[in-house]
Design a protein around this motif. Structure first.
Motif, mmCIF file in Angstrom:
data_model
loop_
_atom_site.group_PDB
_atom_site.id
_atom_site.type_symbol
_atom_site.label_atom_id
_atom_site.label_comp_id
_atom_site.label_asym_id
_atom_site.label_seq_id
_atom_site.Cartn_x
_atom_site.Cartn_y
_atom_site.Cartn_z
ATOM 1 N N VAL A 156 0.836 -1.210 0.000
ATOM 2 C CA VAL A 156 0.000 0.000 0.000
ATOM 3 C C VAL A 156 0.865 1.252 0.000
ATOM 4 O O VAL A 156 2.022 1.239 0.416
ATOM 5 C CB VAL A 156 -0.942 0.045 1.235
ATOM 6 C CG1 VAL A 156 -1.931 -1.090 1.208
ATOM 7 C CG2 VAL A 156 -0.145 0.000 2.531
ATOM 8 N N THR A 157 0.294 2.335 -0.475
ATOM 9 C CA THR A 157 0.932 3.638 -0.406
ATOM 10 C C THR A 157 -0.161 4.700 -0.388
ATOM 11 O O THR A 157 -1.305 4.437 -0.785
ATOM 12 C CB THR A 157 1.885 3.867 -1.589
ATOM 13 O OG1 THR A 157 2.564 5.126 -1.413
ATOM 14 C CG2 THR A 157 1.128 3.911 -2.908
ATOM 15 N N MET A 158 0.184 5.873 0.093
ATOM 16 C CA MET A 158 -0.817 6.939 0.212
ATOM 17 C C MET A 158 -0.163 8.267 -0.145
ATOM 18 O O MET A 158 0.978 8.529 0.219
ATOM 19 C CB MET A 158 -1.362 6.981 1.644
ATOM 20 C CG MET A 158 -2.458 8.006 1.875
ATOM 21 S SD MET A 158 -3.243 7.783 3.511
ATOM 22 C CE MET A 158 -1.844 8.040 4.594
ATOM 23 N N ARG B 1 -5.940 -3.581 -8.806
ATOM 24 C CA ARG B 1 -5.425 -2.571 -7.881
ATOM 25 C C ARG B 1 -6.576 -1.666 -7.471
ATOM 26 O O ARG B 1 -7.315 -1.188 -8.319
ATOM 27 C CB ARG B 1 -4.313 -1.774 -8.562
ATOM 28 C CG ARG B 1 -3.090 -2.614 -8.818
ATOM 29 C CD ARG B 1 -2.112 -1.943 -9.758
ATOM 30 N NE ARG B 1 -0.928 -2.786 -9.944
ATOM 31 C CZ ARG B 1 -0.862 -3.781 -10.816
ATOM 32 N NH1 ARG B 1 -1.901 -4.028 -11.597
ATOM 33 N NH2 ARG B 1 0.215 -4.521 -10.912
ATOM 34 N N SER B 2 -6.706 -1.441 -6.185
ATOM 35 C CA SER B 2 -7.833 -0.639 -5.701
ATOM 36 C C SER B 2 -7.356 0.706 -5.174
ATOM 37 O O SER B 2 -6.224 0.839 -4.701
ATOM 38 C CB SER B 2 -8.603 -1.385 -4.608
ATOM 39 O OG SER B 2 -7.825 -1.506 -3.440
ATOM 40 N N PHE B 3 -8.248 1.693 -5.273
ATOM 41 C CA PHE B 3 -7.948 3.036 -4.828
ATOM 42 C C PHE B 3 -9.052 3.515 -3.889
ATOM 43 O O PHE B 3 -10.210 3.142 -4.026
ATOM 44 C CB PHE B 3 -7.845 4.003 -6.030
ATOM 45 C CG PHE B 3 -6.710 3.682 -6.941
ATOM 46 C CD1 PHE B 3 -6.825 2.687 -7.901
ATOM 47 C CD2 PHE B 3 -5.512 4.361 -6.844
ATOM 48 C CE1 PHE B 3 -5.767 2.380 -8.740
ATOM 49 C CE2 PHE B 3 -4.456 4.063 -7.678
ATOM 50 C CZ PHE B 3 -4.591 3.072 -8.621
ATOM 51 N N GLY C 265 -6.516 12.785 0.799
ATOM 52 C CA GLY C 265 -5.609 11.656 0.686
ATOM 53 C C GLY C 265 -6.106 10.639 -0.339
ATOM 54 O O GLY C 265 -7.321 10.495 -0.540
ATOM 55 N N PHE C 266 -5.193 9.958 -0.980
ATOM 56 C CA PHE C 266 -5.532 8.869 -1.901
ATOM 57 C C PHE C 266 -4.681 7.658 -1.529
ATOM 58 O O PHE C 266 -3.455 7.770 -1.414
ATOM 59 C CB PHE C 266 -5.271 9.265 -3.354
ATOM 60 C CG PHE C 266 -6.183 10.338 -3.855
ATOM 61 C CD1 PHE C 266 -7.427 10.027 -4.377
ATOM 62 C CD2 PHE C 266 -5.810 11.676 -3.788
ATOM 63 C CE1 PHE C 266 -8.280 11.022 -4.836
ATOM 64 C CE2 PHE C 266 -6.654 12.675 -4.243
ATOM 65 C CZ PHE C 266 -7.889 12.348 -4.765
ATOM 66 N N LYS C 267 -5.347 6.539 -1.327
ATOM 67 C CA LYS C 267 -4.648 5.305 -0.957
ATOM 68 C C LYS C 267 -4.724 4.314 -2.109
ATOM 69 O O LYS C 267 -5.793 4.117 -2.694
ATOM 70 C CB LYS C 267 -5.281 4.693 0.298
ATOM 71 C CG LYS C 267 -4.572 3.425 0.788
ATOM 72 C CD LYS C 267 -5.321 2.780 1.952
ATOM 73 C CE LYS C 267 -6.520 1.993 1.468
ATOM 74 N NZ LYS C 267 -7.173 1.214 2.538
ATOM 75 N N ALA C 268 -3.600 3.718 -2.439
ATOM 76 C CA ALA C 268 -3.556 2.667 -3.463
ATOM 77 C C ALA C 268 -3.113 1.371 -2.806
ATOM 78 O O ALA C 268 -2.228 1.372 -1.943
ATOM 79 C CB ALA C 268 -2.588 3.036 -4.586
ATOM 80 N N MET C 269 -3.734 0.273 -3.210
ATOM 81 C CA MET C 269 -3.408 -1.016 -2.618
ATOM 82 C C MET C 269 -3.400 -2.103 -3.678
ATOM 83 O O MET C 269 -4.245 -2.114 -4.570
ATOM 84 C CB MET C 269 -4.425 -1.354 -1.524
ATOM 85 C CG MET C 269 -4.106 -2.624 -0.729
ATOM 86 S SD MET C 269 -4.807 -4.131 -1.460
ATOM 87 C CE MET C 269 -6.545 -3.875 -1.118
ATOM 88 N N GLN C 270 -2.439 -2.996 -3.578
ATOM 89 C CA GLN C 270 -2.436 -4.162 -4.457
ATOM 90 C C GLN C 270 -1.918 -5.361 -3.667
ATOM 91 O O GLN C 270 -1.209 -5.208 -2.671
ATOM 92 C CB GLN C 270 -1.573 -3.944 -5.689
ATOM 93 C CG GLN C 270 -0.078 -3.994 -5.460
ATOM 94 C CD GLN C 270 0.684 -3.990 -6.772
ATOM 95 O OE1 GLN C 270 0.254 -3.482 -7.774
ATOM 96 N NE2 GLN C 270 1.874 -4.565 -6.752
ATOM 97 N N ARG C 271 -2.292 -6.536 -4.123
ATOM 98 C CA ARG C 271 -1.794 -7.773 -3.505
ATOM 99 C C ARG C 271 -0.931 -8.479 -4.541
ATOM 100 O O ARG C 271 -1.367 -8.724 -5.663
ATOM 101 C CB ARG C 271 -2.962 -8.649 -3.062
ATOM 102 C CG ARG C 271 -3.763 -8.042 -1.916
ATOM 103 C CD ARG C 271 -4.813 -9.011 -1.392
ATOM 104 N NE ARG C 271 -5.571 -8.439 -0.303
ATOM 105 C CZ ARG C 271 -5.196 -8.440 0.966
ATOM 106 N NH1 ARG C 271 -4.047 -9.010 1.306
ATOM 107 N NH2 ARG C 271 -5.941 -7.908 1.900
ATOM 108 N N VAL C 272 0.285 -8.808 -4.144
ATOM 109 C CA VAL C 272 1.242 -9.396 -5.093
ATOM 110 C C VAL C 272 2.210 -10.308 -4.341
ATOM 111 O O VAL C 272 2.492 -10.109 -3.161
ATOM 112 C CB VAL C 272 2.017 -8.273 -5.829
ATOM 113 C CG1 VAL C 272 2.862 -7.473 -4.867
ATOM 114 C CG2 VAL C 272 2.875 -8.829 -6.954
ATOM 115 N N ASP C 273 2.683 -11.319 -5.028
ATOM 116 C CA ASP C 273 3.705 -12.196 -4.483
ATOM 117 C C ASP C 273 4.640 -12.579 -5.624
ATOM 118 O O ASP C 273 4.283 -12.467 -6.805
ATOM 119 C CB ASP C 273 3.085 -13.456 -3.863
ATOM 120 C CG ASP C 273 4.090 -14.250 -3.027
ATOM 121 O OD1 ASP C 273 5.205 -13.733 -2.802
ATOM 122 O OD2 ASP C 273 3.767 -15.372 -2.589
#
Length: 401
Positions: free
Chosen positions: A200-202, A361-363, A377-385
């Motif tokens: 995640v990042t914001m 990827r969700s925002f 604020g804007f948050k971005a999130m992704q799930r990865v391996d």
């Protein structure tokens, strides 16, 4: 394109003069004087700067080509006919209604039309999945920021762990006498599980800037999130320890196999680079790539093989990387430099490193968190391996401890 080829030829000629200067100034001890070293490093810096300029021009050429494409096409069938015929095949997040609703939500939460259109894209954590078109833009940016996504194998998963079957050991054939017993020799199989770690990042944008119709929110978010996520991903894919993040190729457990142990702790030789090359089985060498730090490339530029040829060769072909032993070089700041016990060079077929992107990827727009300072604020999130499914496909050089 002509300018790019001209610069590539200029860089190749400059590199030839640099090598000639180095050969002519080496004394009987094989070393340069302080004055000659300064001159050589200046010439080498010019070669590096030309390489960077070539990369910039190539990126510009790609962008110019993309922006020159037509933005619309002629209507050749009844309106909405293709949409109705293939309706079941179209992702809800690919339609214009969803895209418009998504960016309205990012700019302004008070829109009932937005919430209706975005029902199909709400994720489990309160965010909204990015439109298909924007996700492709972000992925392209990730590939530009993240060299690993350019050479690894990328797959998409919907949910849960992905089980990958691998052959742990292979059977063999045997010579037997006439009517003799045939020995059994079966393959043994194992499983590698690829999960989904949360990244995640914001970022914050002022309300004034957000309300400015000239401000391109989509472009800014794509570029900034891609820079942050791409850098953190690449770091994990190279040196990640598998704890809450992907397992990197240089990790002691689950990483690449040791190909060569260097005799020195801060310097390498041409023979050691050649030994690393041949430590990799020949089937993997076909698509193999070197990955190392810029400082390691600088050290290898001074090395020669047994025939007196320099190992490093500049590319004179457009969009082609420089090479070592005729194999492409990729550089990353996250590969360790030449230091005691480090693994500064990896060489192999990186398509055996599998990256699993889970879902989309969700925002999420955060309206109240920074309200006191007049920011959104804007948050971005992704799930990865990511995991190396076949350790023998990549070999590393390790410095003496």
């Amino acid at each position: 394109m002509n300018k790019i080829l001209e610069l590539r030829e200029k860089r190749a000629k400059l590199w030839d003069s640099t090598k000639a200067f180095l050969d002519s100034k080496r004394g009987e001890s094989g070393l340069l004087s302080a004055e000659d070293t300064e001159q050589y490093e200046k010439m080498e810096a010019d070669v590096v700067n030309l390489g960077k300029e070539i990369e910039r021009l190539e990126r510009q050429a790609v962008l110019d080509l993309e922006l020159s494409k037509q933005t619309s096409s002629a209507i050749k069938s009844a309106p909405n006919a293709s949409l109705e015929e293939g309706k079941s095949k179209i992702s809800p997040r690919a339609i214009n209604e969803y895209k418009d609703a998504f960016w309205k939500l990012m700019r302004n939460k008070n829109s009932f039309e937005v919430h209706n259109a975005l029902q199909v894209g709400t994720d489990s954590e309160g965010g909204v999945l990015a439109p298909d078109e924007f996700e492709r833009t972000l992925i392209e940016s990730l590939e530009e920021e993240n060299i690993f996504r350019q050479i690894a194998n990328i797959m998409n998963t919907s949910s849960g762990d992905k089980k990958i079957p691998i052959v742990a050991s292979k059977g063999t054939a045997s010579w037997v006498e006439e009517e003799g017993n045939i020995p059994e020799s079966d393959d043994s199989f194992g499983l590698i599980s690829i999960g989904a770690y949360k990244l995640v990042t914001m970022l914050k944008v002022s309300e004034e800037l957000l309300n400015d119709s000239v401000f391109n929110l989509e472009k800014y978010i794509a570029k900034e999130f891609a820079r942050r996520i791409g850098a953190r991903e690449e770091e994990a894919f190279i040196i990640g320890d598998g704890v809450g993040k992907p397992t990197g190729i240089l990790n002691a457990t689950g990483g690449a196999q040791l190909g060569v142990s260097a005799a020195g702790s801060t310097a390498i030789t041409a023979d050691e680079v050649i030994d690393l090359y041949y430590s990799l089985k020949s089937p993997y060498r076909k698509n193999a790539v070197f990955i190392m730090n810029d400082s390691t490339v600088k050290a290898i530029r001074k090395l020669k093989n047994g025939n007196g040829d320099y190992l490093w060769q500049p590319s004179i072909t457009a969009n082609a990387p420089d090479t070592i032993l005729n194999k492409p070089i990729r550089t990353s700041a996250y590969v360790p430099a030449l230091s005691s016990g480090a693994k500064p060079i990896a060489f192999g077929d990186f398509s055996y490193y599998w990256i699993a992107d889970r879902q989309g990827r969700s925002f999420q727009r955060l309206n109240e968190l920074f309200a006191a300072t007049g920011q959104i604020g804007f948050k971005a999130m992704q799930r990865v391996d990511g995991k190396l499914v076949l350790p023998e496909s990549i070999k590393v050089l390790q410095m003496k401890a």
